[in-house]
Design an enzyme around this catalytic site. Sequence first.
Site, PDB file in Angstrom:
ATOM      1  N   ARG A  82       0.847  -1.205   0.000  1.00  0.00           N
ATOM      2  CA  ARG A  82       0.000   0.000   0.000  1.00  0.00           C
ATOM      3  C   ARG A  82       0.874   1.244   0.000  1.00  0.00           C
ATOM      4  NH1 ARG A  82      -4.534   0.166   4.475  1.00  0.00           N
ATOM      5  NH2 ARG A  82      -2.757   0.568   5.833  1.00  0.00           N
ATOM      6  N   LYS A 184      -2.512   6.388   1.757  1.00  0.00           N
ATOM      7  CA  LYS A 184      -2.359   6.916   3.117  1.00  0.00           C
ATOM      8  C   LYS A 184      -1.454   8.153   3.099  1.00  0.00           C
ATOM      9  CE  LYS A 184      -2.398   4.387   7.253  1.00  0.00           C
ATOM     10  NZ  LYS A 184      -3.684   4.742   7.834  1.00  0.00           N
ATOM     11  N   GLU A 220     -16.288   6.047   4.687  1.00  0.00           N
ATOM     12  CA  GLU A 220     -15.621   5.394   5.818  1.00  0.00           C
ATOM     13  C   GLU A 220     -15.729   6.213   7.084  1.00  0.00           C
ATOM     14  OE1 GLU A 220     -11.315   5.005   5.423  1.00  0.00           O
ATOM     15  OE2 GLU A 220     -11.519   5.835   3.421  1.00  0.00           O
TER      16      GLU A 220
HETATM   17  N1  PLP Z   1      -9.386   4.167   6.494  1.00  0.00           N
HETATM   18  C1  PLP Z   1      -8.489   5.102   6.836  1.00  0.00           C
HETATM   19  C2  PLP Z   1      -8.701   6.487   6.357  1.00  0.00           C
HETATM   20  C3  PLP Z   1      -7.380   4.765   7.613  1.00  0.00           C
HETATM   21  O1  PLP Z   1      -6.491   5.696   7.955  1.00  0.00           O
HETATM   22  C4  PLP Z   1      -7.216   3.433   8.029  1.00  0.00           C
HETATM   23  C5  PLP Z   1      -6.075   3.047   8.839  1.00  0.00           C
HETATM   24  O2  PLP Z   1      -5.080   2.644   8.379  1.00  0.00           O
HETATM   25  C6  PLP Z   1      -8.168   2.484   7.638  1.00  0.00           C
HETATM   26  C7  PLP Z   1      -9.236   2.878   6.881  1.00  0.00           C
HETATM   27  C8  PLP Z   1      -8.017   1.038   7.997  1.00  0.00           C
HETATM   28  O3  PLP Z   1      -6.942   0.453   7.296  1.00  0.00           O
HETATM   29  P1  PLP Z   1      -6.124  -0.750   7.887  1.00  0.00           P
HETATM   30  O4  PLP Z   1      -7.080  -1.815   8.194  1.00  0.00           O
HETATM   31  O5  PLP Z   1      -5.175  -1.123   6.804  1.00  0.00           O
HETATM   32  O6  PLP Z   1      -5.434  -0.254   9.109  1.00  0.00           O
HETATM   33  C1  COI Z   2      -4.375   2.679  11.558  1.00  0.00           C
HETATM   34  O1  COI Z   2      -5.380   2.028  11.839  1.00  0.00           O
HETATM   35  O2  COI Z   2      -3.256   2.194  11.444  1.00  0.00           O
HETATM   36  C2  COI Z   2      -4.459   4.086  11.333  1.00  0.00           C
HETATM   37  O3  COI Z   2      -3.664   4.588  10.644  1.00  0.00           O
HETATM   38  C3  COI Z   2      -5.526   4.807  11.991  1.00  0.00           C
HETATM   39  C4  COI Z   2      -5.129   6.135  12.572  1.00  0.00           C
HETATM   40  C5  COI Z   2      -4.280   6.028  13.766  1.00  0.00           C
HETATM   41  C6  COI Z   2      -4.664   7.110  11.587  1.00  0.00           C
END
Ligand code: PLP
Ligand code: COI
Length: 341
Positions: A82, A184, A220
């Site tokens: 990612r 991200k 989201e």
């Molecule tokens: N959506 C956003 C905007 C996020 O910052 C995150 C965190 O990383 C997620 C969703 C969930 O992603 P993940 O499950 O890869 O942590």
């Molecule tokens: C995560 O779930 O890793 C995130 O990045 C969420 C938040 C702390 C930005």
Amino acid sequence: MADDIDWDSLTFSMTPTDFMYMTTIQGDEPWKPGQIIPFGPIQMSPAAGVLNYGQGLFEGMKVFRTSKERIVFFRPEENARRMQRGADRLKIPPVPESIFIDAVEQVVSANQKFIPPVGRGAMYVRPLLMGSGPVLGVAPAPSYTFLVYVTPVGPYFKGGVQAIELLISDVHHRAAPGGSGGVKAIGNYAPGMKPSKEAKAQGFAEIIYLDAKTHTYIEEVGAANYFCIKDNVLYTPELTGTILPGITRDSTIQLARSMGYTVIETKVSVEFALAADEAFCCGTAAVISPIGSITHGDVKSVYGDGTPGSVTQLLYTELTNIQKELSEDPFSWLHELPSHV
Ligand code: PLP
Ligand code: COI
């Protein structure tokens, strides 16, 4: 000091650890492995690309001590990939997966004493990739830094695994088509702080964002992906480029399907969401957090009796059991910290 940490009072906040990892490149030169250095402030030009134009990305993943006395990452290769997709979007030279994995392994290994005991939290690993060289015009920076730090963490939402109350924003959006919502990028997060603070002041845990084009579909939840359940079928917003492709989202879909549930990735309207039987949000930090209610304008929809729904609870237990090695890992999601790092 790790000895001073009360593992049972951990929250999702920053506890300094001993070491971090850093490597820097000039221009387009290939990434080279970096070094473990003491955790602390870094030097950067005031004209750094990341400081002036937000040319930066972050990642987040967790490391657990397991019931088999192993130390495991949860799907770190997905975070590496990612970050590469994000680097492409922000014109940053992508960090090869091998360097990314070696970096996170080294930092975790150097800070092992900060990994919470099994079942009492996790080590959160935070890689940063940024334009660290000086640039005055709006253009890619002349040099880049890849840095990884870690910190022990507990639950993301106040109150731990309790159903949270969410507010749908009719005013603010997180991302628009063609923008950077699908990666991200660090710049995606500051604009969410005001809506999130305002929602918290009204007693909500977070904001739910709608799509910027039609204002009708759920995208989201702040920093987590959204799911709802209706008649035992799971629904989650389809990935359209404006939603972050969460690794927990993908894991939840795979897990639910393996348990016999149907999961549909589609447009999820507010109307449909408010009429669902259960809802939850998920992410690395949020894990699987049950949603107790959603408020939209004057309408408040309470799920069940406001406590975690049964499907949500089942998925939470199964996901966290895999992470703790209390259940098998049929998807090979766990990546053991090698002993030789
Ligand atoms: N959506 C956003 C905007 C996020 O910052 C995150 C965190 O990383 C997620 C969703 C969930 O992603 P993940 O499950 O890869 O942590
Ligand atoms: C995560 O779930 O890793 C995130 O990045 C969420 C938040 C702390 C930005």
